[in-house]
Design a protein around this motif. Structure first.
Motif, mmCIF file in Angstrom:
data_model
loop_
_atom_site.group_PDB
_atom_site.id
_atom_site.type_symbol
_atom_site.label_atom_id
_atom_site.label_comp_id
_atom_site.label_asym_id
_atom_site.label_seq_id
_atom_site.Cartn_x
_atom_site.Cartn_y
_atom_site.Cartn_z
ATOM 1 N N PHE A 1 -57.016 -40.584 -3.887
ATOM 2 C CA PHE A 1 -56.894 -42.018 -4.117
ATOM 3 C C PHE A 1 -55.595 -42.349 -4.841
ATOM 4 N N LEU A 2 -55.307 -41.599 -5.889
ATOM 5 C CA LEU A 2 -54.109 -41.876 -6.688
ATOM 6 C C LEU A 2 -52.837 -41.724 -5.860
ATOM 7 N N ALA A 3 -52.767 -40.684 -5.054
ATOM 8 C CA ALA A 3 -51.570 -40.475 -4.236
ATOM 9 C C ALA A 3 -51.328 -41.654 -3.309
ATOM 10 N N GLY A 4 -52.412 -42.201 -2.762
ATOM 11 C CA GLY A 4 -52.265 -43.338 -1.873
ATOM 12 C C GLY A 4 -51.936 -44.626 -2.590
ATOM 13 N N ALA A 5 -52.409 -44.767 -3.823
ATOM 14 C CA ALA A 5 -52.235 -46.020 -4.554
ATOM 15 C C ALA A 5 -50.921 -46.099 -5.308
ATOM 16 N N LEU A 6 -50.401 -44.984 -5.771
ATOM 17 C CA LEU A 6 -49.245 -45.015 -6.669
ATOM 18 C C LEU A 6 -47.983 -45.631 -6.069
ATOM 19 N N PRO A 7 -47.665 -45.387 -4.793
ATOM 20 C CA PRO A 7 -46.445 -46.019 -4.268
ATOM 21 C C PRO A 7 -46.456 -47.543 -4.387
ATOM 22 N N GLY A 8 -47.611 -48.162 -4.331
ATOM 23 C CA GLY A 8 -47.700 -49.603 -4.473
ATOM 24 C C GLY A 8 -47.866 -50.083 -5.898
ATOM 25 N N LEU A 9 -48.043 -49.170 -6.840
ATOM 26 C CA LEU A 9 -48.243 -49.536 -8.238
ATOM 27 C C LEU A 9 -47.003 -49.324 -9.096
ATOM 28 N N LEU A 10 -46.113 -48.438 -8.668
ATOM 29 C CA LEU A 10 -44.953 -48.099 -9.487
ATOM 30 C C LEU A 10 -43.822 -49.110 -9.284
ATOM 31 N N ALA A 11 -43.306 -49.620 -10.380
ATOM 32 C CA ALA A 11 -42.123 -50.472 -10.340
ATOM 33 C C ALA A 11 -40.896 -49.613 -10.043
ATOM 34 N N PRO A 12 -39.788 -50.225 -9.588
ATOM 35 C CA PRO A 12 -38.562 -49.447 -9.425
ATOM 36 C C PRO A 12 -38.200 -48.718 -10.717
ATOM 37 N N GLY A 13 -37.947 -47.434 -10.603
ATOM 38 C CA GLY A 13 -37.674 -46.618 -11.783
ATOM 39 C C GLY A 13 -38.916 -46.207 -12.541
ATOM 40 N N GLY A 14 -40.101 -46.558 -12.031
ATOM 41 C CA GLY A 14 -41.350 -46.248 -12.717
ATOM 42 C C GLY A 14 -41.741 -44.788 -12.581
ATOM 43 N N ARG A 15 -42.635 -44.377 -13.453
ATOM 44 C CA ARG A 15 -43.123 -43.005 -13.465
ATOM 45 C C ARG A 15 -44.649 -42.996 -13.579
ATOM 46 N N ALA A 16 -45.258 -42.036 -12.903
ATOM 47 C CA ALA A 16 -46.689 -41.780 -13.064
ATOM 48 C C ALA A 16 -46.862 -40.409 -13.690
ATOM 49 N N VAL A 17 -47.819 -40.285 -14.581
ATOM 50 C CA VAL A 17 -48.121 -39.000 -15.209
ATOM 51 C C VAL A 17 -49.617 -38.757 -15.059
ATOM 52 N N LEU A 18 -49.961 -37.696 -14.340
ATOM 53 C CA LEU A 18 -51.351 -37.377 -14.042
ATOM 54 C C LEU A 18 -51.754 -36.078 -14.726
ATOM 55 N N GLU A 19 -52.970 -36.048 -15.256
ATOM 56 C CA GLU A 19 -53.489 -34.789 -15.786
ATOM 57 C C GLU A 19 -54.023 -33.943 -14.642
#
Length: 288
Positions: A231-249
């Motif tokens: 789910f996260l992999a599919g959702a993150l491209p639409g949630l991250l702002a330009p220059g944004g970062r995601a950090v997953l455990e």
């Protein structure tokens, strides 16, 4: 231990309690007994050691015995104390959420290194916020940021709201109960998540403090432990702002599988940071 014992001393109580916890297989039984007795008496551990001959009041004996019996049944210490430390915060805990763990602080460290300019982070999202630990730790370090914490469990969202107030961050944190990113719009500079990642069949074999006393919804990652990451992999491209970062455990042994899911979704892998035990724990991602 018998019922109320008038005049029984702190030292005698601790000796009996240590023996009981040792017989139950609890590590560090004397230390844990001190923690529980200090909690029951509303004092510091140092106060107990200062005067071991002091009597334990009857009301404190009652509270202590109940807590001691629960700990012998592997109820986690943080549940009995009602709070746990995380990063620089003190967080309320209850049965609706996982107890925050030191390994998860690796995600906060990775987020800070990803944004050396603390003012660059304005919007933070925490998916599966639980106690609010990750979101509130991030807000404590990024002083101009506003954050949203989402949890499927309404009781967890309520607890996270209480923790935001407890730590002076309520004006910069919004906690909501919902199906993760389903109702969210807009993009975020930083997305954090400690998702459920334990394989369903493995949960009963975990240590009793986890298997018996942590909420299954926060543990169960499906048959292969990867449901939440899909789910996260599919959702993150639409949630991250330009220059944004995601950090997953990550759970132990999941680095390659989650990395593959992220790449397939069009995300870049920036870092996989180990925790203090050397386990790859914090996966840092960015959009293309």
């Amino acid at each position: 231990m018998s019922d109320c014992e008038p005049g029984v001393s702190v030292g005698a109580f601790l000796c009996q309690a240590g023996q009981l916890l040792r017989a139950a297989g609890i590590e560090g039984p004397r230390m844990e007994a001190r923690l529980l007795l200090a909690h029951a008496m509303g004092c510091r551990q140092e106060d107990l050691l200062r005067d071991p001959r002091a009597p334990v009041p009857p009301a404190a004996q009652t509270v202590f015995r109940a807590a001691l019996a629960a700990r012998a049944r592997n109820v986690p210490m943080a549940r009995l104390l009602g709070h746990a430390g995380f990063w620089t915060l003190d967080l309320l805990v209850d049965g609706s959420t996982l107890i925050p763990r030191a390994d998860t602080e690796t995600l906060v460290e990775a987020a800070l290194d990803a944004f050396p300019n603390r003012g660059a982070v304005r919007r933070v999202l925490d998916l599966g916020t639980g106690t609010g630990a990750l979101l509130l730790a991030a807000l404590s370090e990024f002083p101009t940021a506003f954050g949203v914490g989402v949890d499927r469990e309404p009781a967890a969202a309520a607890l996270a709201r209480a923790n935001a107030t407890r730590n002076g961050l309520a004006d910069r944190a919004f906690m909501v109960a919902g199906d993760w990113a389903g109702a969210l719009s807009g993009r975020f500079d930083l997305v954090l998540s400690n998702p459920p990642y334990i394989e369903s069949a493995v949960i009963p074999a975990l240590m009793p403090e986890v298997a018996l006393h942590e909420p299954a919804l926060a543990l169960d990652g499906g048959a292969d432990g990867l449901d939440a990451y899909r789910f996260l992999a599919g959702a993150l491209p639409g949630l991250l702002a330009p220059g944004g970062r995601a950090v997953l455990e990550l759970g132990q042994g999941q680095e390659m599988a989650v990395t593959a899911l992220a790449r397939t979704a069009g995300l870049r892998i920036l870092e996989c940071r180990p925790d203090l035990g050397g386990v790859p724990r914090a996966l840092v991602l960015a959009g293309l």
